[in-house]
Scaffold this motif. Structure first.
Motif, PDB file in Angstrom:
ATOM      1  N   UNK A 375     -25.344   9.755  -5.395  1.00  0.00           N
ATOM      2  CA  UNK A 375     -25.617  10.844  -6.336  1.00  0.00           C
ATOM      3  C   UNK A 375     -25.314  10.372  -7.754  1.00  0.00           C
ATOM      4  N   UNK A 376     -26.106  10.895  -8.683  1.00  0.00           N
ATOM      5  CA  UNK A 376     -25.911  10.521 -10.092  1.00  0.00           C
ATOM      6  C   UNK A 376     -24.495  10.819 -10.559  1.00  0.00           C
ATOM      7  N   UNK A 377     -23.973  11.963 -10.134  1.00  0.00           N
ATOM      8  CA  UNK A 377     -22.635  12.357 -10.594  1.00  0.00           C
ATOM      9  C   UNK A 377     -21.583  11.381 -10.098  1.00  0.00           C
ATOM     10  N   UNK A 378     -21.711  10.953  -8.836  1.00  0.00           N
ATOM     11  CA  UNK A 378     -20.712  10.022  -8.290  1.00  0.00           C
ATOM     12  C   UNK A 378     -20.744   8.672  -8.985  1.00  0.00           C
ATOM     13  N   UNK A 379     -21.923   8.168  -9.214  1.00  0.00           N
ATOM     14  CA  UNK A 379     -21.985   6.837  -9.819  1.00  0.00           C
ATOM     15  C   UNK A 379     -21.588   6.920 -11.294  1.00  0.00           C
ATOM     16  N   UNK A 380     -21.894   8.048 -11.918  1.00  0.00           N
ATOM     17  CA  UNK A 380     -21.469   8.202 -13.320  1.00  0.00           C
ATOM     18  C   UNK A 380     -19.939   8.209 -13.416  1.00  0.00           C
ATOM     19  N   UNK A 381     -19.299   8.853 -12.449  1.00  0.00           N
ATOM     20  CA  UNK A 381     -17.827   8.845 -12.455  1.00  0.00           C
ATOM     21  C   UNK A 381     -17.302   7.409 -12.303  1.00  0.00           C
ATOM     22  N   UNK A 382     -17.943   6.659 -11.413  1.00  0.00           N
ATOM     23  CA  UNK A 382     -17.519   5.258 -11.236  1.00  0.00           C
ATOM     24  C   UNK A 382     -17.730   4.464 -12.523  1.00  0.00           C
ATOM     25  N   UNK A 383     -18.831   4.721 -13.211  1.00  0.00           N
ATOM     26  CA  UNK A 383     -19.085   4.018 -14.475  1.00  0.00           C
ATOM     27  C   UNK A 383     -18.043   4.398 -15.530  1.00  0.00           C
ATOM     28  N   UNK A 384     -17.635   5.669 -15.519  1.00  0.00           N
ATOM     29  CA  UNK A 384     -16.613   6.072 -16.492  1.00  0.00           C
ATOM     30  C   UNK A 384     -15.293   5.343 -16.239  1.00  0.00           C
ATOM     31  N   UNK A 385     -14.952   5.233 -14.946  1.00  0.00           N
ATOM     32  CA  UNK A 385     -13.742   4.476 -14.589  1.00  0.00           C
ATOM     33  C   UNK A 385     -13.871   3.043 -15.120  1.00  0.00           C
ATOM     34  N   UNK A 386     -15.026   2.461 -14.906  1.00  0.00           N
ATOM     35  CA  UNK A 386     -15.250   1.070 -15.322  1.00  0.00           C
ATOM     36  C   UNK A 386     -15.198   0.934 -16.846  1.00  0.00           C
ATOM     37  N   UNK A 387     -15.793   1.892 -17.540  1.00  0.00           N
ATOM     38  CA  UNK A 387     -15.774   1.863 -19.009  1.00  0.00           C
ATOM     39  C   UNK A 387     -14.336   1.934 -19.518  1.00  0.00           C
ATOM     40  N   UNK A 388     -13.548   2.806 -18.913  1.00  0.00           N
ATOM     41  CA  UNK A 388     -12.133   2.919 -19.312  1.00  0.00           C
ATOM     42  C   UNK A 388     -11.384   1.612 -19.055  1.00  0.00           C
ATOM     43  N   UNK A 389     -11.654   1.006 -17.902  1.00  0.00           N
ATOM     44  CA  UNK A 389     -10.954  -0.241 -17.585  1.00  0.00           C
ATOM     45  C   UNK A 389     -11.282  -1.319 -18.622  1.00  0.00           C
ATOM     46  N   UNK A 390     -12.556  -1.411 -18.966  1.00  0.00           N
ATOM     47  CA  UNK A 390     -12.974  -2.464 -19.899  1.00  0.00           C
ATOM     48  C   UNK A 390     -12.489  -2.173 -21.319  1.00  0.00           C
TER      49      UNK A 390
END
Ligand code: FAD
Length: 569
Positions: A375-390
């Motif tokens: 789902x778009x919402x799930x992958x967007x959440x994962x991308x947000x986590x990744x953006x924060x990490x980077x």
């Protein structure tokens, strides 16, 4: 014929599988069978030689899975290497032992995996490790450590190869990278990875041979009468009980070897450890996955989990080569792990903003290419986590491996956290067929940009003294072929025609809450099943900045304890 029955049947005698087999068979009342397609490589020189990286590639101990044509990367296929042997991929890998950044493991818990954070995984990193204190000679060549980060009583020998590259090198690297804002990191394995470091390897420092999962977890225990390894034996699929309880119950594994096809029965659990390419395929062949895919091959749906095989994350590796002006002897162990701030300097906020503004679109693309599963919402959440990490936590953005060998000085590098998400799915009901592996390399412009930006950073480092004084011409790609100010299209063409996979596939049976697209729970049990787990690289939900084995060994140690607790064994 008598039908063998074991408490636990483990599919795959590789990096993770042998850890779990070892720990469960510590209790002599518990019987464990390991099904392994490969054979012993105990005395295979392509495995044991610490300077033999690459020699096993293309031999009969390399699965050499071809990927699907990579449509975002010029259309070619890649070869995804993986070990086919007792010890799995740990018998052919590059041996680097680096864990992860602490906050990356904490992120596993933040998204809903109870009990998974750096602090709770740390005791398992050390439990698995037998750290070998470097000698004075190794220390003089750059080996360094904080003993509190390491375990000294575990199974896996971790240390430095007996002869590290010339002692003159480290101070020169340190001076160079300091000018680029990248400090020296004495020990990369304490959860803080950024910097220039001399990382340890999975090596037996005394014998100076590769330490693989078999040497660490199997060979010294091969005489346990309750531990049986079936080699040259291929697992086809899980066999289920006929009862119609709400949870699917595995009773064994169908295998094929020279004696034909038979079922190896499990009274407690079936544990998949066939690696990130094969474990999701075995689930699909067993009826666990996306009904749309299973029906194509007339496979009865046992458990509907559409995300089986999705969320594939790998990295892309590329190289730059210089002529050396010095002569380098010994095994190189230096890596540079710059953060986004260090790499982009004052431009970092622009990059962060650009990525942030692109993520909604990236999420749409991933969802659309996921067979309706993500789902778009799930992958967007994962991308947000990744953006924060980077960009907030400033985990390493890239790894740059320095390879001064004889009269050349090469560099291999890979951006650590690409946004591309791919998948692995069966393309036949025949278990012996290689699944369709589609990492979607360079799915997003950011992934391509990162590859170019890191290459330019490497050029900057090599034109900074004193490193600059150590090298002659850059012979690949070469400044004539690819000037620094070449248009983006030329840089992109170079990346696409020279990259290879970094052989770090993860995520294809992600540990996540089911509603977030997970395949396994926080005890690594496959949702909808009573007694099937996945314990290998497939369960890692987000790519990590370390090389993978250190984390895989720790995860396997942790789940072994969970299984022992569950059965009070
Ligand atoms: P594996 O170790 O691959 O184990 C899977 C096992 O299952 C194998 O033994 C396989 O033969 C078996 N199997 C598969 N299918 C079946 C079947 N149907 N029936 C029976 N058996 C089956 N990591 C690092 O930490 N440091 C490095 O320097 C490094 N360099 C790498 C270099 C290369 C070339 C590669 C390929 C990987 C590298 N990695 C490195 C990554 C790391 O080695 C792997 O991620 C890790 O070993 C995977 O462990 P695993 O338990 O998930 O799978």
């Amino acid at each position: 014929a008598n039908t063998p029955i074991y408490d636990f049947v483990i599919v795959g005698g590789g990096t993770s599988g042998l850890v779990v087999a070892n720990r469960l068979s510590e209790n002599k009342d518990i019987t464990v069978a390991v099904i392994e397609a490969g054979d012993s490589v105990f005395s295979n020189p392509n495995v044991t030689n610490v300077n033999g990286y690459g020699r096993a590639f293309g031999t009969n101990i390399d699965w050499a899975y071809p990927t699907e044509p990579q449509i975002y990367a010029g259309g070619g296929r890649q070869i995804m290497r993986a070990g086919k042997a007792i010890g799995g991929t740990s018998t052919i890998n590059g041996m680097a032992y680096t864990r992860a950044q602490d906050v990356q493991i904490d992120a596993w818990e933040q998204v809903g995996n109870d009990g998974w954070n750096w602090k709770s995984l740390f005791p398992y990193f050390t439990k698995s490790e037998e750290f070998q204190i470097p000698t004075r000679n190794q220390i003089s060549r750059g080996a360094d450590y904080y003993i509190t980060y390491h375990g000294e009583n575990g199974n896996l020998k971790v240390g430095w190869p007996s002869l590290i590259t010339n002692r003159t090198l480290l101070p020169l690297l340190d001076q160079t990278f300091n000018q680029l804002g990248v400090p020296f990191n004495r020990d990369v394995n304490g959860g803080r990875m950024v910097g220039l470091t001399s990382h340890p390897d999975t090596v037996d420092s005394t014998e100076n041979i590769r330490e693989d999962a078999a040497r660490a977890y199997y060979w010294p225990y091969q005489n346990r009468s309750n531990l049986k390894i079936l080699t040259n034996t291929f697992a086809n699929k899980i066999i289920w009980s006929n009862d119609t309880r709400s949870e699917a119950t595995a009773v064994g594994v169908e295998v094929k070897n020279s004696r034909g096809v038979q079922t190896i029965y499990a009274s407690k659990e079936v544990i998949l450890a066939a690696g990130a390419v094969k474990s999701p395929a075995i689930l699909e062949l067993s009826g666990v996955g996306n009904p749309d895919i299973l029906r194509k091959y007339n496979i009865t749906v046992k458990v509907n989990i559409p995300t089986v095989g999705e969320n594939l994350q790998d990295q892309t590796n590329n190289g730059i080569n210089y002529q050396g002006l010095e002569f380098w002897l010994g095994s190189p162990t230096f890596s540079v792990l710059p953060s986004a701030n260090q790499l982009y300097g004052s431009n970092v906020s622009n990059v962060a903003a650009y990525v942030k503004s692109s993520m909604t679109e990236y999420a749409k693309v991933v969802a659309n290419s996921s067979n309706g599963a993500v789902s778009e919402a799930n992958i967007l959440e994962a991308f947000q986590v990744q953006h924060d990490l980077i960009f907030k936590s400033q985990v390493p953005y890239a790894e740059i491996v320095l390879l001064p060998i004889l009269d050349s000085f090469s560099v291999e590098y890979w951006p650590l956290l690409p946004f591309a998400r791919g998948n692995v799915h069966i393309k036949s009901a025949d278990p012996s067929a290689t699944p369709a592996i589609n990492p979607n390399f360079f799915q997003f412009s950011q992934d391509l940009d990162a590859q170019v930006d890191v290459a330019k950073f490497i050029r900057k480092a090599f034109s900074t003294n004193p490193l600059n004084d150590l090298v002659g011409d850059e012979f690949a790609p070469g400044l004539d072929n690819l000037p620094n100010d070449a248009p983006a299209s030329e840089w992109n063409d170079w990346v696409k025609s020279n990259y290879r996979t970094n052989y770090h596939p993860v995520g294809t049976a992600s540990m996540l809450p089911r509603e977030k697209g997970g395949v396994v729970s926080s005890t690594l049990k496959v949702y909808g099943t009573k007694n099937v787990r996945v314990v290998d690289a497939s369960i890692i939900p987000f790519q990590v900045c370390g090389h993978l084995t250190a984390t895989i060994y720790a995860v396997a140690e942790k789940v072994s304890d969970a299984i022992k607790n569950r059965y009070r064994i």
